[in-house]
Design an enzyme around this catalytic site. Structure first.
Site, PDB file in Angstrom:
ATOM      1  CE  LYS A  47      -2.216  -1.111   3.837  1.00 15.99           C
ATOM      2  NZ  LYS A  47      -1.538  -2.402   4.133  1.00 15.99           N
TER       3      LYS A  47
ATOM      4  NE  ARG B  14      -5.722  -0.178   8.401  1.00 15.63           N
ATOM      5  CZ  ARG B  14      -4.461  -0.513   8.310  1.00 15.63           C
ATOM      6  NH1 ARG B  14      -4.061  -1.693   8.683  1.00 15.63           N
ATOM      7  NH2 ARG B  14      -3.581   0.338   7.872  1.00 15.63           N
TER       8      ARG B  14
ATOM      9  NE  ARG C  84       7.433  -2.055   6.768  1.00 17.77           N
ATOM     10  CZ  ARG C  84       6.111  -2.003   6.726  1.00 17.77           C
ATOM     11  NH1 ARG C  84       5.511  -1.350   5.761  1.00 17.77           N
ATOM     12  NH2 ARG C  84       5.401  -2.602   7.653  1.00 17.77           N
TER      13      ARG C  84
ATOM     14  NE  ARG D 236       5.073  -0.072  10.441  1.00 19.38           N
ATOM     15  CZ  ARG D 236       4.054  -0.165   9.594  1.00 19.38           C
ATOM     16  NH1 ARG D 236       4.133   0.405   8.416  1.00 19.38           N
ATOM     17  NH2 ARG D 236       2.965  -0.829   9.910  1.00 19.38           N
TER      18      ARG D 236
ATOM     19  NE  ARG E 193       1.209  -4.812  11.029  1.00 22.66           N
ATOM     20  CZ  ARG E 193       2.414  -4.695  10.476  1.00 22.66           C
ATOM     21  NH1 ARG E 193       3.486  -5.197  11.078  1.00 22.66           N
ATOM     22  NH2 ARG E 193       2.558  -4.073   9.316  1.00 22.66           N
TER      23      ARG E 193
HETATM   24  P1  AP5 Z   1       4.685  -1.490   2.009  1.00 24.43           P
HETATM   25  O1  AP5 Z   1       4.400  -0.786   0.727  1.00 24.43           O
HETATM   26  O2  AP5 Z   1       5.303  -0.740   3.099  1.00 24.43           O
HETATM   27  O3  AP5 Z   1       3.384  -2.303   2.491  1.00 24.43           O
HETATM   28  P2  AP5 Z   1       2.057  -1.793   3.192  1.00 24.43           P
HETATM   29  O4  AP5 Z   1       0.934  -2.488   2.512  1.00 24.43           O
HETATM   30  O5  AP5 Z   1       2.039  -0.321   3.257  1.00 24.43           O
HETATM   31  O6  AP5 Z   1       2.258  -2.463   4.605  1.00 24.43           O
HETATM   32  P3  AP5 Z   1       2.078  -1.834   6.064  1.00 24.43           P
HETATM   33  O7  AP5 Z   1       2.853  -2.721   6.965  1.00 24.43           O
HETATM   34  O8  AP5 Z   1       2.379  -0.386   6.094  1.00 24.43           O
HETATM   35  O9  AP5 Z   1       0.536  -2.075   6.256  1.00 24.43           O
HETATM   36  P4  AP5 Z   1      -0.258  -2.098   7.580  1.00 24.43           P
HETATM   37  O10 AP5 Z   1      -1.634  -2.000   7.063  1.00 24.43           O
HETATM   38  O11 AP5 Z   1       0.048  -3.256   8.436  1.00 24.43           O
HETATM   39  O12 AP5 Z   1       0.312  -0.855   8.387  1.00 24.43           O
HETATM   40  P5  AP5 Z   1      -0.203   0.657   8.555  1.00 24.43           P
HETATM   41  O13 AP5 Z   1       0.979   1.497   8.719  1.00 24.43           O
HETATM   42  O14 AP5 Z   1      -1.184   0.980   7.519  1.00 24.43           O
HETATM   43  O15 AP5 Z   1       5.627  -2.750   1.637  1.00 24.43           O
HETATM   44  C1  AP5 Z   1       6.155  -3.588   2.644  1.00 24.43           C
HETATM   45  C2  AP5 Z   1       7.584  -4.007   2.259  1.00 24.43           C
HETATM   46  O16 AP5 Z   1       7.536  -4.768   1.049  1.00 24.43           O
HETATM   47  C3  AP5 Z   1       8.500  -2.819   1.981  1.00 24.43           C
HETATM   48  O17 AP5 Z   1       9.784  -3.134   2.435  1.00 24.43           O
HETATM   49  C4  AP5 Z   1       8.480  -2.700   0.438  1.00 24.43           C
HETATM   50  O18 AP5 Z   1       9.682  -2.155  -0.079  1.00 24.43           O
HETATM   51  C5  AP5 Z   1       8.273  -4.129   0.001  1.00 24.43           C
HETATM   52  N1  AP5 Z   1       7.440  -4.247  -1.209  1.00 24.43           N
HETATM   53  C6  AP5 Z   1       6.335  -3.517  -1.514  1.00 24.43           C
HETATM   54  N2  AP5 Z   1       5.819  -3.918  -2.696  1.00 24.43           N
HETATM   55  C7  AP5 Z   1       6.603  -4.922  -3.141  1.00 24.43           C
HETATM   56  C8  AP5 Z   1       6.568  -5.760  -4.312  1.00 24.43           C
HETATM   57  N3  AP5 Z   1       5.624  -5.627  -5.245  1.00 24.43           N
HETATM   58  N4  AP5 Z   1       7.519  -6.719  -4.437  1.00 24.43           N
HETATM   59  C9  AP5 Z   1       8.488  -6.859  -3.489  1.00 24.43           C
HETATM   60  N5  AP5 Z   1       8.598  -6.094  -2.366  1.00 24.43           N
HETATM   61  C10 AP5 Z   1       7.651  -5.145  -2.190  1.00 24.43           C
HETATM   62  O19 AP5 Z   1      -0.974   0.558   9.959  1.00 24.43           O
HETATM   63  C11 AP5 Z   1      -0.231   0.345  11.129  1.00 24.43           C
HETATM   64  C12 AP5 Z   1      -1.157   0.207  12.317  1.00 24.43           C
HETATM   65  O20 AP5 Z   1      -1.889   1.434  12.499  1.00 24.43           O
HETATM   66  C13 AP5 Z   1      -2.243  -0.875  12.191  1.00 24.43           C
HETATM   67  O21 AP5 Z   1      -1.762  -2.151  12.561  1.00 24.43           O
HETATM   68  C14 AP5 Z   1      -3.286  -0.340  13.165  1.00 24.43           C
HETATM   69  O22 AP5 Z   1      -2.885  -0.588  14.487  1.00 24.43           O
HETATM   70  C15 AP5 Z   1      -3.221   1.155  12.939  1.00 24.43           C
HETATM   71  N6  AP5 Z   1      -4.169   1.606  11.894  1.00 24.43           N
HETATM   72  C16 AP5 Z   1      -3.869   2.119  10.681  1.00 24.43           C
HETATM   73  N7  AP5 Z   1      -4.979   2.406   9.988  1.00 24.43           N
HETATM   74  C17 AP5 Z   1      -6.028   2.055  10.789  1.00 24.43           C
HETATM   75  C18 AP5 Z   1      -7.436   2.093  10.640  1.00 24.43           C
HETATM   76  N8  AP5 Z   1      -8.012   2.535   9.492  1.00 24.43           N
HETATM   77  N9  AP5 Z   1      -8.196   1.661  11.667  1.00 24.43           N
HETATM   78  C19 AP5 Z   1      -7.652   1.229  12.818  1.00 24.43           C
HETATM   79  N10 AP5 Z   1      -6.316   1.147  13.026  1.00 24.43           N
HETATM   80  C20 AP5 Z   1      -5.512   1.562  12.017  1.00 24.43           C
HETATM   81 MG    MG Z   2       2.041   1.145   4.814  1.00 17.35          MG
END
Ligand code: AP5
Ligand code: MG
Ligand code: ZN
Length: 219
Positions: free
Chosen positions: A18, A93, A132, A165, A176
């Site tokens: 994402k 979400r 990551r 992280r 998660r």
């Molecule tokens: P990356 O692009 O960083 O992946 P991502 O989908 O953004 O993963 P996140 O870990 O950020 O998602 P998340 O939903 O768990 O966390 P968030 O911060 O939103 O890619 C990951 C890795 O893979 C990187 O190293 C990248 O380089 C590599 N990569 C990417 N694409 C690739 C490809 N095609 N091929 C190979 N490698 C690749 O949320 C964190 C926390 O916040 C949640 O757990 C929750 O506690 C809270 N939160 C956030 N939003 C909400 C909400 N709406 N409601 C309630 N709680 C929330």
């Molecule tokens: Mg992210």
């Protein structure tokens, strides 16, 4: 180029790409990137009330309560820079968040244009998340396999020392992923019924995933 009023949602499990795809999308379509995960991490860094509260949940890999998350997003969407379009990364979400977003975007006459859902299999998600590395200062994101920094362990942009992280351990990733399966996956149906959902294969290389997304969004 600029397409006004392109209001997107990017969904997918942790590690689906994402954040990576968001950067490419907002740059091509000149819209604002709104990541609730980034917003919570920034708020925690600044030790705001919301940040401290959210951290109790994010640090365990659990979702932050809906009322807190919805209030944060609404406030952000009212800011001027969202008027020409935005990309919501990781919001909504839960069904409650989706319903609140519908109501709100309708009330400001700025409805969601499309929902893009990325997916990848379990083993790939674990591999991506555990490899990551992020910059704690400027937020840049790297990967030990697919997006290495120029100098090992050092941010290309600001030369800070890269870290993991605090929710990127395999145990927290498990929580998660469970939250994604139980609370977020039902949204795929929710948006499919509205005719807004487009699925993109997130297992492909970064550039190929982006080409598919751009194919859906058009020039
Ligand atoms: P990356 O692009 O960083 O992946 P991502 O989908 O953004 O993963 P996140 O870990 O950020 O998602 P998340 O939903 O768990 O966390 P968030 O911060 O939103 O890619 C990951 C890795 O893979 C990187 O190293 C990248 O380089 C590599 N990569 C990417 N694409 C690739 C490809 N095609 N091929 C190979 N490698 C690749 O949320 C964190 C926390 O916040 C949640 O757990 C929750 O506690 C809270 N939160 C956030 N939003 C909400 C909400 N709406 N409601 C309630 N709680 C929330
Ligand atoms: Mg992210
Ligand atoms: Zn940096």
């Amino acid at each position: 180029m600029k397409i006004s009023g392109l209001n997107l949602i990017l969904m997918g499990p942790p590690g689906a790409g994402k954040g990576t795809q968001s950067e490419l999308i907002v740059s091509k379509y000149n819209i604002v990137h709104l990541s609730t995960g980034d917003m919570f991490r920034e708020a925690y860094k600044n030790k705001t009330k919301t940040g401290l509260l959210a951290h109790e949940f994010t640090s365990k890999g659990q979702l932050v309560p809906d009322d807190v998350t919805i209030a944060l997003v609404k406030e952000r969407l009212l800011q001027d820079d969202c008027k020409n379009g935005y990309l919501l990364d990781g919001f909504p979400r839960t069904i409650e968040q989706a319903e609140a977003l519908d109501e709100f975007t309708n009330s400001i006459s700025s409805p969601i244009s499309k929902v893009i859902a990325l997916d990848a299999d379990y083993n790939e998600l674990v591999k991506r998340i555990t490899s990551r590395r992020v910059c704690p200062v400027c937020g840049a994101s790297y990967n030990l396999f697919t997006k290495r920094p120029l100098v090992e362990g050092v941010c290309d942009h600001c030369q800070s020392k890269l870290v993991q992280r605090d929710d990127d351990t395999e145990a927290k990733l498990h929580t998660r992923l469970e939250a994604y399966e139980k609370q977020t996956k039902p949204l795929l149906d929710y948006y499919a019924k509205k005719g807004l959902l487009v699925k993109v294969d997130g297992l492909q290389e970064i550039e190929k995933v982006f080409a598919d997304i751009a194919g859906v969004l058009g020039e």
